[in-house]
Enzyme design. Structure first.
Site, PDB file in Angstrom:
ATOM      1  N   HIS A 214       0.794  -1.232   0.000  1.00  0.00           N
ATOM      2  CA  HIS A 214       0.000   0.000   0.000  1.00  0.00           C
ATOM      3  C   HIS A 214       0.827   1.283   0.000  1.00  0.00           C
ATOM      4  O   HIS A 214       0.289   2.369  -0.128  1.00  0.00           O
ATOM      5  CB  HIS A 214      -0.929   0.039   1.212  1.00  0.00           C
TER       6      HIS A 214
HETATM    7  N1  UDP Z   1      -3.723  -5.616   8.985  1.00  0.00           N
HETATM    8  C1  UDP Z   1      -5.032  -6.067   9.093  1.00  0.00           C
HETATM    9  N2  UDP Z   1      -5.651  -6.547   7.977  1.00  0.00           N
HETATM   10  C2  UDP Z   1      -5.051  -6.596   6.756  1.00  0.00           C
HETATM   11  C3  UDP Z   1      -3.714  -6.123   6.647  1.00  0.00           C
HETATM   12  C4  UDP Z   1      -3.082  -5.622   7.785  1.00  0.00           C
HETATM   13  O1  UDP Z   1      -5.615  -6.050  10.185  1.00  0.00           O
HETATM   14  O2  UDP Z   1      -5.673  -7.038   5.765  1.00  0.00           O
HETATM   15  C5  UDP Z   1      -3.051  -5.079  10.204  1.00  0.00           C
HETATM   16  C6  UDP Z   1      -1.698  -5.672  10.487  1.00  0.00           C
HETATM   17  O3  UDP Z   1      -1.799  -6.860  11.249  1.00  0.00           O
HETATM   18  C7  UDP Z   1      -1.011  -4.554  11.250  1.00  0.00           C
HETATM   19  C8  UDP Z   1      -1.596  -3.302  10.635  1.00  0.00           C
HETATM   20  O4  UDP Z   1      -2.786  -3.707   9.977  1.00  0.00           O
HETATM   21  O5  UDP Z   1      -1.374  -4.594  12.620  1.00  0.00           O
HETATM   22  C9  UDP Z   1      -0.628  -2.681   9.654  1.00  0.00           C
HETATM   23  O6  UDP Z   1      -1.255  -1.612   9.018  1.00  0.00           O
HETATM   24  P1  UDP Z   1      -0.791  -1.017   7.605  1.00  0.00           P
HETATM   25  O7  UDP Z   1      -0.043  -2.045   6.860  1.00  0.00           O
HETATM   26  O8  UDP Z   1      -2.012  -0.427   6.974  1.00  0.00           O
HETATM   27  O9  UDP Z   1       0.106   0.238   7.998  1.00  0.00           O
HETATM   28  P2  UDP Z   1       1.662   0.448   8.370  1.00  0.00           P
HETATM   29  O10 UDP Z   1       2.006  -0.486   9.476  1.00  0.00           O
HETATM   30  O11 UDP Z   1       2.474   0.274   7.132  1.00  0.00           O
HETATM   31  O12 UDP Z   1       1.729   1.877   8.841  1.00  0.00           O
END
Ligand code: UDP
Length: 382
Positions: A214
């Site tokens: 993403h």
């Molecule tokens: N996550 C979720 N469902 C999904 C994909 C990710 O619940 O289909 C959770 C994952 O376990 C983690 C969080 O979302 O706790 C990560 O969020 P994201 O990847 O959107 O953001 P980033 O961590 O890159 O800021």
């Protein structure tokens, strides 16, 4: 006069608005409710308004409805940041908290940190000090600005403490509390493993890959998206791949015409984003994780599942030095090389001080002490 100064329980506004920060705040609120000493208000900016990134997370994390939902939605970085600032300024004027707590590195974090600072409300940052040292990454700008403004800096790992001190943060404001996302993971894992998600999706436990994508640098231009897809096309011949696709990525796939190419790959199954418990279950049972998510890099390391990160740099270097993470960027040969290396590795959970499930309680201890000792002061007239 603030509640704390008047001898009442200090009121704290916790700001969320995107998927990973629902996970982080759940750990802090759980600890705060257990430990007492704070009146907790939850403000959700609505930066992630898509139901698939929000509703299921609230349910799975046991988060109560926010005290205030700002309903901001999407826009350019400036539009989004500005809209959140205007709405949060009005909210803070009404709520009059003794402190604001922001999480992570998104536009909601930046916008609300700016507003709190300008209104003279003490500010704490959970997940302070992470750096990828690349200012072309929008989140890096947010990290640097928020840490420059915050009065209390809660760092997840020793490298984050080093970064803050090197940038001149006063040492008495920096606290190595550990990783609140790990608290949430440890709390939810037993329930997640009972979800039967692999069976429901027809995936062979321990023999599939899980993909998330993403970040703007990967999905906002066709080049990286196409290169990652080339690697996925090869890898799906070796093991099935489940791809819970972020709405931003889904939209870009269709605009770029790459959606049809992806759908033609028999070994790739695309599903909408999953709830936290289902996703955690799938991470725990995966043979390999491919991601550009910061949180997933950490969670896969905690679970010990080999992870290939589709970025050139990471702001979470301990996942590489101590965990299961391999950096591959978006080049197909790198992704395939790192995946094959990772597939040959055993599961090896990361061991790190503070990644122990008790980071939330440490955050709350520091907040209560800080607010009741009168060290956190409103700056009148700012
Ligand atoms: N996550 C979720 N469902 C999904 C994909 C990710 O619940 O289909 C959770 C994952 O376990 C983690 C969080 O979302 O706790 C990560 O969020 P994201 O990847 O959107 O953001 P980033 O961590 O890159 O800021």
């Amino acid at each position: 006069m603030s509640a704390a100064a008047a001898g009442q329980t200090p009121a704290v506004v916790h700001v969320v608005g995107v998927r990973p920060n629902y996970v982080k705040v759940s750990a802090v609120l759980r600890a705060a409710e257990r430990q007492g000493g704070l009146k907790n208000l939850l403000v959700d900016t609505g930066q992630h308004y898509d139901a698939s990134l929000r509703g299921d997370l609230y349910r799975d994390l046991g988060l109560r409805e926010p005290d205030l939902y700002l309903g901001i939605g999407s826009g350019t970085h400036s539009q989004q940041t500005a809209a959140i600032m205007v709405a949060f300024e009005a909210a803070l004027g009404r709520l009059c908290p003794d402190a604001v707590v922001v999480f992570g590195d998104v536009n909601s974090t930046l916008a609300c940190a700016l507003v709190a600072s300008k209104m003279g409300v003490p500010l704490a940052h959970v997940e302070a000090g992470l750096r990828c040292f690349d200012r072309s990454v929008p989140e890096e700008i947010n990290r640097v600005v928020v840490d420059g403004l915050a009065d209390l800096l809660f760092a997840p790992s020793p490298d984050a403490v080093d970064n803050l001190l090197r940038e001149g943060a006063p040492p008495d404001r920096v606290h190595l509390v550990g990783n609140v996302m790990v608290d949430a993971l440890r709390q939810a894992l037993p329930q997640a493993l009972r979800q039967g998600t692999c069976e429901r999706l027809g995936l062979p436990p321990g023999a599939y890959a899980l993909l998330t994508l993403h970040r703007p640098c990967n999905v906002d231009q066709d080049g990286p998206l196409l290169r990652i897809l080339e690697a996925i096309a090869v890898l799906q011949q070796e093991l099935p791949i489940l791809f819970p696709m972020h709405p931003r990525t889904a939209a870009r796939m269709e605009v770029s015409g790459l959606g049809a190419r992806l759908r033609s790959l028999p070994g790739v199954r695309v599903v909408p984003p999953l709830g936290y418990l289902d996703f955690l279950c799938l991470q725990a049972r995966a043979r390999l994780i491919l991601t550009d998510s910061g949180g997933v890099q950490e969670e896969s390391s905690v679970l010990g599942v080999p992870c290939v990160t589709l970025l050139e740099r990471t702001e979470r270097p301990v996942t590489v030095s101590l965990g299961t993470n391999h950096l591959a960027g978006a080049a197909p040969e790198q992704i395939l090389g790192a995946s094959r290396l990772a597939l040959g590795r055993e599961r090896r959970p990361i061991v790190l001080d503070g990644w122990d499930g008790a980071a939330g309680p440490r955050v709350v201890d520091h907040l209560v002490r800080w607010l009741t000792a009168g060290e956190a002061r409103r700056v009148p007239g700012r």
